[in-house]
Motif scaffolding. Sequence first.
Motif, PDB file in Angstrom:
ATOM      1  N   ALA A  90       0.833  -1.210   0.000  1.00  0.00           N
ATOM      2  CA  ALA A  90       0.000   0.000   0.000  1.00  0.00           C
ATOM      3  C   ALA A  90       0.866   1.258   0.000  1.00  0.00           C
ATOM      4  CB  ALA A  90      -0.931  -0.010   1.216  1.00  0.00           C
ATOM      5  N   ALA A  91       1.946   1.248   0.770  1.00  0.00           N
ATOM      6  CA  ALA A  91       2.850   2.405   0.815  1.00  0.00           C
ATOM      7  C   ALA A  91       3.450   2.674  -0.557  1.00  0.00           C
ATOM      8  CB  ALA A  91       3.948   2.175   1.849  1.00  0.00           C
ATOM      9  N   ASP A  92       3.821   1.608  -1.253  1.00  0.00           N
ATOM     10  CA  ASP A  92       4.369   1.768  -2.607  1.00  0.00           C
ATOM     11  C   ASP A  92       3.381   2.526  -3.496  1.00  0.00           C
ATOM     12  OD1 ASP A  92       6.617   0.284  -1.892  1.00  0.00           O
ATOM     13  OD2 ASP A  92       5.892  -1.580  -2.798  1.00  0.00           O
ATOM     14  N   ILE A  94       0.434   4.278  -2.616  1.00  0.00           N
ATOM     15  CA  ILE A  94      -0.107   5.555  -2.131  1.00  0.00           C
ATOM     16  C   ILE A  94       0.942   6.663  -2.139  1.00  0.00           C
ATOM     17  CG2 ILE A  94      -1.139   6.711  -0.134  1.00  0.00           C
ATOM     18  CD1 ILE A  94      -2.487   3.904   0.450  1.00  0.00           C
ATOM     19  N   PHE A  95       2.125   6.405  -1.593  1.00  0.00           N
ATOM     20  CA  PHE A  95       3.160   7.437  -1.594  1.00  0.00           C
ATOM     21  C   PHE A  95       3.715   7.653  -3.003  1.00  0.00           C
ATOM     22  CE2 PHE A  95       3.696   5.862   2.970  1.00  0.00           C
ATOM     23  CZ  PHE A  95       2.812   6.812   3.462  1.00  0.00           C
ATOM     24  N   GLY A  96       3.523   6.664  -3.872  1.00  0.00           N
ATOM     25  CA  GLY A  96       3.920   6.788  -5.267  1.00  0.00           C
ATOM     26  C   GLY A  96       3.062   7.769  -6.059  1.00  0.00           C
ATOM     27  N   LEU A  97       1.936   8.179  -5.507  1.00  0.00           N
ATOM     28  CA  LEU A  97       1.078   9.170  -6.164  1.00  0.00           C
ATOM     29  C   LEU A  97       1.657  10.579  -6.065  1.00  0.00           C
ATOM     30  CD1 LEU A  97      -2.438   7.967  -4.888  1.00  0.00           C
ATOM     31  CD2 LEU A  97      -1.452   7.628  -7.177  1.00  0.00           C
ATOM     32  N   LEU A  98       2.569  10.781  -5.132  1.00  0.00           N
ATOM     33  CA  LEU A  98       3.139  12.103  -4.890  1.00  0.00           C
ATOM     34  C   LEU A  98       4.307  12.387  -5.831  1.00  0.00           C
ATOM     35  CD1 LEU A  98       3.178  11.931  -0.995  1.00  0.00           C
ATOM     36  CD2 LEU A  98       2.022  13.712  -2.325  1.00  0.00           C
ATOM     37  N   PRO A  99       4.655  13.677  -6.020  1.00  0.00           N
ATOM     38  CA  PRO A  99       5.918  13.997  -6.696  1.00  0.00           C
ATOM     39  C   PRO A  99       7.051  13.290  -5.943  1.00  0.00           C
ATOM     40  CG  PRO A  99       4.598  15.981  -6.392  1.00  0.00           C
ATOM     41  CD  PRO A  99       3.910  14.886  -5.638  1.00  0.00           C
ATOM     42  N   SER A 100       8.101  12.931  -6.636  1.00  0.00           N
ATOM     43  CA  SER A 100       9.131  12.059  -6.059  1.00  0.00           C
ATOM     44  C   SER A 100       9.726  12.575  -4.746  1.00  0.00           C
ATOM     45  CB  SER A 100      10.238  11.789  -7.066  1.00  0.00           C
ATOM     46  OG  SER A 100      10.860  12.991  -7.470  1.00  0.00           O
ATOM     47  N   GLN A 102       8.340  14.571  -2.406  1.00  0.00           N
ATOM     48  CA  GLN A 102       7.358  14.425  -1.331  1.00  0.00           C
ATOM     49  C   GLN A 102       7.082  12.947  -1.035  1.00  0.00           C
ATOM     50  OE1 GLN A 102       4.162  16.835  -2.966  1.00  0.00           O
ATOM     51  NE2 GLN A 102       4.647  18.475  -1.515  1.00  0.00           N
ATOM     52  N   GLY A 103       6.997  12.145  -2.085  1.00  0.00           N
ATOM     53  CA  GLY A 103       6.781  10.714  -1.893  1.00  0.00           C
ATOM     54  C   GLY A 103       7.906  10.083  -1.102  1.00  0.00           C
ATOM     55  N   LYS A 104       9.135  10.470  -1.402  1.00  0.00           N
ATOM     56  CA  LYS A 104      10.308   9.955  -0.677  1.00  0.00           C
ATOM     57  C   LYS A 104      10.247  10.369   0.795  1.00  0.00           C
ATOM     58  CE  LYS A 104      15.398  10.015  -1.021  1.00  0.00           C
ATOM     59  NZ  LYS A 104      15.822  10.579   0.240  1.00  0.00           N
ATOM     60  N   TRP A 105       9.899  11.638   1.049  1.00  0.00           N
ATOM     61  CA  TRP A 105       9.832  12.139   2.424  1.00  0.00           C
ATOM     62  C   TRP A 105       8.772  11.387   3.224  1.00  0.00           C
ATOM     63  CZ3 TRP A 105       6.349  16.456   4.323  1.00  0.00           C
ATOM     64  CH2 TRP A 105       6.624  16.778   5.656  1.00  0.00           C
ATOM     65  N   PHE A 106       7.568  11.257   2.673  1.00  0.00           N
ATOM     66  CA  PHE A 106       6.500  10.547   3.381  1.00  0.00           C
ATOM     67  C   PHE A 106       6.855   9.083   3.595  1.00  0.00           C
ATOM     68  CE2 PHE A 106       2.311  13.165   2.846  1.00  0.00           C
ATOM     69  CZ  PHE A 106       2.910  14.223   3.489  1.00  0.00           C
ATOM     70  N   ARG A 107       7.427   8.457   2.569  1.00  0.00           N
ATOM     71  CA  ARG A 107       7.804   7.047   2.701  1.00  0.00           C
ATOM     72  C   ARG A 107       8.851   6.872   3.809  1.00  0.00           C
ATOM     73  NH1 ARG A 107       6.943   2.251  -0.259  1.00  0.00           N
ATOM     74  NH2 ARG A 107       7.994   0.619   0.921  1.00  0.00           N
ATOM     75  N   GLU A 108       9.826   7.770   3.841  1.00  0.00           N
ATOM     76  CA  GLU A 108      10.856   7.696   4.885  1.00  0.00           C
ATOM     77  C   GLU A 108      10.267   7.920   6.270  1.00  0.00           C
ATOM     78  OE1 GLU A 108      13.832  10.466   3.559  1.00  0.00           O
ATOM     79  OE2 GLU A 108      14.689   9.024   2.121  1.00  0.00           O
ATOM     80  N   LEU A 109       9.321   8.839   6.403  1.00  0.00           N
ATOM     81  CA  LEU A 109       8.656   9.054   7.694  1.00  0.00           C
ATOM     82  C   LEU A 109       7.875   7.814   8.116  1.00  0.00           C
ATOM     83  CD1 LEU A 109       7.211  12.691   7.536  1.00  0.00           C
ATOM     84  CD2 LEU A 109       8.959  11.834   9.108  1.00  0.00           C
ATOM     85  N   TRP A 110       7.149   7.215   7.162  1.00  0.00           N
ATOM     86  CA  TRP A 110       6.382   6.012   7.462  1.00  0.00           C
ATOM     87  C   TRP A 110       7.301   4.874   7.872  1.00  0.00           C
ATOM     88  CZ3 TRP A 110       5.981   1.205   4.848  1.00  0.00           C
ATOM     89  CH2 TRP A 110       4.965   0.368   5.330  1.00  0.00           C
ATOM     90  N   GLU A 111       8.403   4.696   7.146  1.00  0.00           N
ATOM     91  CA  GLU A 111       9.359   3.640   7.484  1.00  0.00           C
ATOM     92  C   GLU A 111      10.013   3.895   8.839  1.00  0.00           C
ATOM     93  OE1 GLU A 111      11.939   3.401   4.061  1.00  0.00           O
ATOM     94  OE2 GLU A 111      10.485   2.173   2.947  1.00  0.00           O
TER      95      GLU A 111
END
Length: 195
Positions: A90-92, A94-100, A102-111
């Motif tokens: 799901a993270a792949d 959902i966060f993949g919908l963002l510009p790279s 922002q997606g990287k930042w959110f993914r890193e926060l989630w991880e």
Amino acid sequence: MKFILEADKVKNIIRQTYLADGKRRENDAEHSWHLALMAVLLKEYAPEEVDLSKVIPMVLIHDLVEIDAGDTYAYDEAGAATKAERETKAADRIFGLLPSDQGKWFRELWEEFEAYQTPEAKYAHMLDNSQPLFLNDASEGKSWAEHQVKKSQIYKRNAKTGEGAPAIWEYMQTLIQKHIDEGHIIDDGKEEKEF
């Protein structure tokens, strides 16, 4: 805009925890907002300095993966077995919908939240674990009683909660005992970890 509209779906993810008045269950959006507010209010209880500019977005996004993965109830052992796989997929997406960036930042926060290693992640987990307990207390143990929750289950789930705020965990333990005494939690005589 795709991500913003996708995030709206988190309002439809219904949790097992009731609102304080016990009239209905909360949704993930309400839960996440409540954690963000608690992050500001309870910061003084964190044993280490925490950066709220990380904690607040961390708690606001931590359950977005449930749009695809669904909410896994805290004491659902079968659901927990597949939770990481479902949520990573799901993270792949959902966060993949963002510009790279922002997606990287959110993914890193989630991880970071999932890894439970940094002071911010430990504090965020304390918030995530204490908020449903506070609502269960306010609703007279309604969800605990419905699910026949045992003391050992609560202690197992909260084995690390004290790392995020020892004083809050101590307070939580008094609430757990109160609801054991009132018959809302089953006292199976087991505590996974004491602080």
